[in-house]
Design a protein around this motif. Structure first.
Motif, PDB file in Angstrom:
ATOM      1  N   GLY A 282      67.727  83.513 -38.398  1.00 31.96           N
ATOM      2  CA  GLY A 282      66.592  82.647 -38.714  1.00 31.96           C
ATOM      3  C   GLY A 282      66.208  82.634 -40.173  1.00 31.96           C
ATOM      4  O   GLY A 282      65.215  81.993 -40.545  1.00 31.96           O
ATOM      5  N   LYS A 283      66.971  83.294 -41.034  1.00 31.72           N
ATOM      6  CA  LYS A 283      66.617  83.399 -42.453  1.00 31.72           C
ATOM      7  C   LYS A 283      66.557  82.032 -43.126  1.00 31.72           C
ATOM      8  O   LYS A 283      65.567  81.695 -43.785  1.00 31.72           O
ATOM      9  CB  LYS A 283      67.621  84.303 -43.182  1.00 31.72           C
ATOM     10  CG  LYS A 283      67.783  85.683 -42.587  1.00 31.72           C
ATOM     11  CD  LYS A 283      68.736  86.546 -43.397  1.00 31.72           C
ATOM     12  CE  LYS A 283      70.162  86.002 -43.460  1.00 31.72           C
ATOM     13  NZ  LYS A 283      70.817  85.959 -42.118  1.00 31.72           N
ATOM     14  N   THR A 284      67.631  81.266 -42.976  1.00 32.71           N
ATOM     15  CA  THR A 284      67.684  79.964 -43.646  1.00 32.71           C
ATOM     16  C   THR A 284      66.661  79.002 -43.059  1.00 32.71           C
ATOM     17  O   THR A 284      66.017  78.242 -43.790  1.00 32.71           O
ATOM     18  CB  THR A 284      69.102  79.372 -43.550  1.00 32.71           C
ATOM     19  OG1 THR A 284      70.027  80.278 -44.166  1.00 32.71           O
ATOM     20  CG2 THR A 284      69.186  78.025 -44.251  1.00 32.71           C
ATOM     21  N   THR A 285      66.469  79.028 -41.750  1.00 33.14           N
ATOM     22  CA  THR A 285      65.462  78.176 -41.121  1.00 33.14           C
ATOM     23  C   THR A 285      64.071  78.515 -41.643  1.00 33.14           C
ATOM     24  O   THR A 285      63.264  77.614 -41.947  1.00 33.14           O
ATOM     25  CB  THR A 285      65.495  78.332 -39.591  1.00 33.14           C
ATOM     26  OG1 THR A 285      66.788  77.941 -39.114  1.00 33.14           O
ATOM     27  CG2 THR A 285      64.435  77.468 -38.927  1.00 33.14           C
ATOM     28  N   LEU A 286      63.775  79.800 -41.784  1.00 30.82           N
ATOM     29  CA  LEU A 286      62.483  80.218 -42.338  1.00 30.82           C
ATOM     30  C   LEU A 286      62.303  79.666 -43.745  1.00 30.82           C
ATOM     31  O   LEU A 286      61.235  79.132 -44.089  1.00 30.82           O
ATOM     32  CB  LEU A 286      62.389  81.749 -42.345  1.00 30.82           C
ATOM     33  CG  LEU A 286      61.175  82.352 -43.054  1.00 30.82           C
ATOM     34  CD1 LEU A 286      59.885  81.905 -42.383  1.00 30.82           C
ATOM     35  CD2 LEU A 286      61.275  83.869 -43.086  1.00 30.82           C
ATOM     36  N   MET A 287      63.337  79.761 -44.565  1.00 37.21           N
ATOM     37  CA  MET A 287      63.241  79.255 -45.933  1.00 37.21           C
ATOM     38  C   MET A 287      63.034  77.746 -45.946  1.00 37.21           C
ATOM     39  O   MET A 287      62.234  77.215 -46.731  1.00 37.21           O
ATOM     40  CB  MET A 287      64.493  79.644 -46.711  1.00 37.21           C
ATOM     41  CG  MET A 287      64.574  81.127 -47.031  1.00 37.21           C
ATOM     42  SD  MET A 287      66.071  81.542 -47.959  1.00 37.21           S
ATOM     43  CE  MET A 287      65.617  83.173 -48.593  1.00 37.21           C
ATOM     44  N   ARG A 288      63.725  77.039 -45.081  1.00 35.19           N
ATOM     45  CA  ARG A 288      63.563  75.583 -45.010  1.00 35.19           C
ATOM     46  C   ARG A 288      62.143  75.208 -44.578  1.00 35.19           C
ATOM     47  O   ARG A 288      61.572  74.221 -45.064  1.00 35.19           O
ATOM     48  CB  ARG A 288      64.580  74.982 -44.050  1.00 35.19           C
ATOM     49  CG  ARG A 288      66.019  75.003 -44.582  1.00 35.19           C
ATOM     50  CD  ARG A 288      66.967  74.287 -43.634  1.00 35.19           C
ATOM     51  NE  ARG A 288      68.327  74.285 -44.138  1.00 35.19           N
ATOM     52  CZ  ARG A 288      68.809  73.443 -45.048  1.00 35.19           C
ATOM     53  NH1 ARG A 288      68.015  72.514 -45.552  1.00 35.19           N
ATOM     54  NH2 ARG A 288      70.057  73.512 -45.445  1.00 35.19           N
ATOM     55  N   LEU A 289      61.570  75.972 -43.681  1.00 36.03           N
ATOM     56  CA  LEU A 289      60.192  75.722 -43.270  1.00 36.03           C
ATOM     57  C   LEU A 289      59.231  75.941 -44.437  1.00 36.03           C
ATOM     58  O   LEU A 289      58.312  75.137 -44.658  1.00 36.03           O
ATOM     59  CB  LEU A 289      59.823  76.636 -42.100  1.00 36.03           C
ATOM     60  CG  LEU A 289      60.466  76.304 -40.751  1.00 36.03           C
ATOM     61  CD1 LEU A 289      60.333  77.488 -39.797  1.00 36.03           C
ATOM     62  CD2 LEU A 289      59.840  75.057 -40.140  1.00 36.03           C
ATOM     63  N   LEU A 290      59.428  77.015 -45.173  1.00 40.09           N
ATOM     64  CA  LEU A 290      58.552  77.319 -46.303  1.00 40.09           C
ATOM     65  C   LEU A 290      58.667  76.284 -47.407  1.00 40.09           C
ATOM     66  O   LEU A 290      57.711  76.070 -48.166  1.00 40.09           O
ATOM     67  CB  LEU A 290      58.870  78.712 -46.846  1.00 40.09           C
ATOM     68  CG  LEU A 290      58.422  79.880 -45.970  1.00 40.09           C
ATOM     69  CD1 LEU A 290      59.062  81.182 -46.428  1.00 40.09           C
ATOM     70  CD2 LEU A 290      56.901  80.004 -45.989  1.00 40.09           C
ATOM     71  N   LEU A 291      59.817  75.628 -47.496  1.00 40.34           N
ATOM     72  CA  LEU A 291      60.036  74.612 -48.525  1.00 40.34           C
ATOM     73  C   LEU A 291      59.703  73.206 -48.037  1.00 40.34           C
ATOM     74  O   LEU A 291      59.918  72.228 -48.768  1.00 40.34           O
ATOM     75  CB  LEU A 291      61.493  74.663 -49.000  1.00 40.34           C
ATOM     76  CG  LEU A 291      61.875  75.912 -49.791  1.00 40.34           C
ATOM     77  CD1 LEU A 291      63.390  76.018 -49.920  1.00 40.34           C
ATOM     78  CD2 LEU A 291      61.223  75.907 -51.171  1.00 40.34           C
ATOM     79  N   GLY A 292      59.194  73.084 -46.824  1.00 40.70           N
ATOM     80  CA  GLY A 292      58.842  71.775 -46.309  1.00 40.70           C
ATOM     81  C   GLY A 292      60.023  70.917 -45.910  1.00 40.70           C
ATOM     82  O   GLY A 292      59.873  69.717 -45.648  1.00 40.70           O
ATOM     83  N   MET A 293      61.225  71.510 -45.842  1.00 40.08           N
ATOM     84  CA  MET A 293      62.417  70.762 -45.436  1.00 40.08           C
ATOM     85  C   MET A 293      62.449  70.551 -43.925  1.00 40.08           C
ATOM     86  O   MET A 293      63.101  69.621 -43.440  1.00 40.08           O
ATOM     87  CB  MET A 293      63.676  71.513 -45.870  1.00 40.08           C
ATOM     88  CG  MET A 293      63.832  71.659 -47.360  1.00 40.08           C
ATOM     89  SD  MET A 293      65.294  72.667 -47.745  1.00 40.08           S
ATOM     90  CE  MET A 293      65.274  72.603 -49.544  1.00 40.08           C
ATOM     91  N   LEU A 294      61.780  71.441 -43.204  1.00 47.91           N
ATOM     92  CA  LEU A 294      61.633  71.324 -41.757  1.00 47.91           C
ATOM     93  C   LEU A 294      60.150  71.413 -41.412  1.00 47.91           C
ATOM     94  O   LEU A 294      59.387  72.110 -42.095  1.00 47.91           O
ATOM     95  CB  LEU A 294      62.369  72.460 -41.031  1.00 47.91           C
ATOM     96  CG  LEU A 294      63.901  72.494 -41.094  1.00 47.91           C
ATOM     97  CD1 LEU A 294      64.398  73.786 -40.481  1.00 47.91           C
ATOM     98  CD2 LEU A 294      64.499  71.296 -40.389  1.00 47.91           C
ATOM     99  N   LYS A 295      59.753  70.732 -40.350  1.00 49.13           N
ATOM    100  CA  LYS A 295      58.388  70.848 -39.861  1.00 49.13           C
ATOM    101  C   LYS A 295      58.332  71.915 -38.778  1.00 49.13           C
ATOM    102  O   LYS A 295      59.187  71.946 -37.887  1.00 49.13           O
ATOM    103  CB  LYS A 295      57.904  69.506 -39.302  1.00 49.13           C
ATOM    104  CG  LYS A 295      57.696  68.447 -40.368  1.00 49.13           C
ATOM    105  CD  LYS A 295      57.109  67.180 -39.758  1.00 49.13           C
ATOM    106  CE  LYS A 295      56.851  66.144 -40.835  1.00 49.13           C
ATOM    107  NZ  LYS A 295      56.276  64.898 -40.259  1.00 49.13           N
ATOM    108  N   PRO A 296      57.337  72.787 -38.840  1.00 50.60           N
ATOM    109  CA  PRO A 296      57.223  73.813 -37.798  1.00 50.60           C
ATOM    110  C   PRO A 296      56.734  73.228 -36.487  1.00 50.60           C
ATOM    111  O   PRO A 296      55.995  72.236 -36.462  1.00 50.60           O
ATOM    112  CB  PRO A 296      56.195  74.789 -38.384  1.00 50.60           C
ATOM    113  CG  PRO A 296      55.362  73.956 -39.299  1.00 50.60           C
ATOM    114  CD  PRO A 296      56.282  72.913 -39.865  1.00 50.60           C
ATOM    115  N   ASP A 297      57.137  73.843 -35.386  1.00 49.20           N
ATOM    116  CA  ASP A 297      56.589  73.487 -34.082  1.00 49.20           C
ATOM    117  C   ASP A 297      55.222  74.129 -33.881  1.00 49.20           C
ATOM    118  O   ASP A 297      54.420  73.656 -33.063  1.00 49.20           O
ATOM    119  CB  ASP A 297      57.546  73.932 -32.973  1.00 49.20           C
ATOM    120  CG  ASP A 297      58.853  73.155 -33.001  1.00 49.20           C
ATOM    121  OD1 ASP A 297      58.806  71.915 -33.075  1.00 49.20           O
ATOM    122  OD2 ASP A 297      59.920  73.784 -32.970  1.00 49.20           O
ATOM    123  N   ALA A 298      54.978  75.211 -34.607  1.00 42.56           N
ATOM    124  CA  ALA A 298      53.669  75.872 -34.591  1.00 42.56           C
ATOM    125  C   ALA A 298      53.555  76.687 -35.866  1.00 42.56           C
ATOM    126  O   ALA A 298      54.552  77.001 -36.518  1.00 42.56           O
ATOM    127  CB  ALA A 298      53.517  76.769 -33.361  1.00 42.56           C
TER     128      ALA A 298
END
Length: 248
Positions: A46-62
């Protein structure tokens, strides 16, 4: 805590699912000014997904990803002008030269056109890319493409850095160079989030190490401790046992 009191980079209960499965599961994390915060985990942790969330590249589900007091999804351009990142693939247009790529990155990060020649020249020199400055990116070795990607991430002198495996494909001299560079940026009060599989390097540069496994935060490592690799696998094995026994 007010927005101005928050660390520059914050994850609050972040959740992101793919096909119903959590890739990031209720992660809390903060990156403070002047520190290098490392995240480690096996492939798919989940490292890269976490980074993408923090950078606004992905929207969180919560949960929320907060950058300089703003939620990443709605952060204004002046916030992103303070952020540099390298996620998985280095930034590089293959048909552009090294100098042109760095200039493009500078413009995308809000540098004034009048600043570009000076900042590009400094980045080319700082990252040891002078021999290749006029070469197209597609002709570079993997290691030099990685140097180019990091130069592009840092040409605008960001106060926040998010780097996914920055030492990937680098030779030993390049690894030492990145180590010294990140330490120097932290000393200048930058907030740095980095992922890595190289525990010996993390022991040299990290102030804090967060361990992720199957999308969850399963523990922390003390960078100054002994045998980081063994303690990492102890945490991962313990998390797997907890899942198997139904206690997690």
């Amino acid at each position: 805590m007010t927005a101005t009191d928050l660390p520059p980079l914050v994850a609050e209960g972040l959740v992101r699912r793919f096909d119903g499965e959590p890739a990031v599961d209720e992660i809390d994390l903060e990156v403070r000014r002047g520190e290098i915060h490392a995240v480690v985990g096996l492939n798919g942790a989940g490292k890269t997904t976490l980074m993408r969330l923090l950078l606004g590249m992905l929207k969180p589900d919560a949960g929320r990803a907060i950058v300089l007091g703003f939620e990443a999804a709605v952060a204004p351009s002046q916030v992103w002008a303070e952020v540099g990142h390298l996620i998985e693939t280095p930034f590089a247009y293959p048909e552009l030269t090294v100098e042109e790529n760095i200039a493009a990155a500078g413009l995308l990060h809000g540098l004034d056109r009048s600043q570009i020649p000076i900042m590009v020249g400094q980045a080319v020199e700082e990252f040891g890319l002078g021999r290749w400055s006029g070469k197209r990116a597609r002709s570079l070795s993997l290691g030099n493409r990685q140097r180019l990607g990091i130069a592009a991430a840092m040409v605008h002198r960001p106060s926040i850095l998010v780097l996914d495996e920055p030492a990937n494909a680098l030779d030993p001299a390049g690894v030492v160079f990145i180590r010294d560079l990140l330490k120097a940026y932290a000393e200048r009060d930058a907030a740095i989030l980095v992922s890595s599989h190289h525990f010996d390097e993390l022991a040299r540069i990290a102030d804090r190490i967060t361990v992720l496994h199957r999308g969850c935060h399963v523990g922390n490592l003390d960078p100054s401790g002994v045998d980081l690799e063994k303690r990492f696998f102890d945490l991962v094995y313990g998390a797997d046992l907890a899942i198997r026994d139904g206690s997690r």
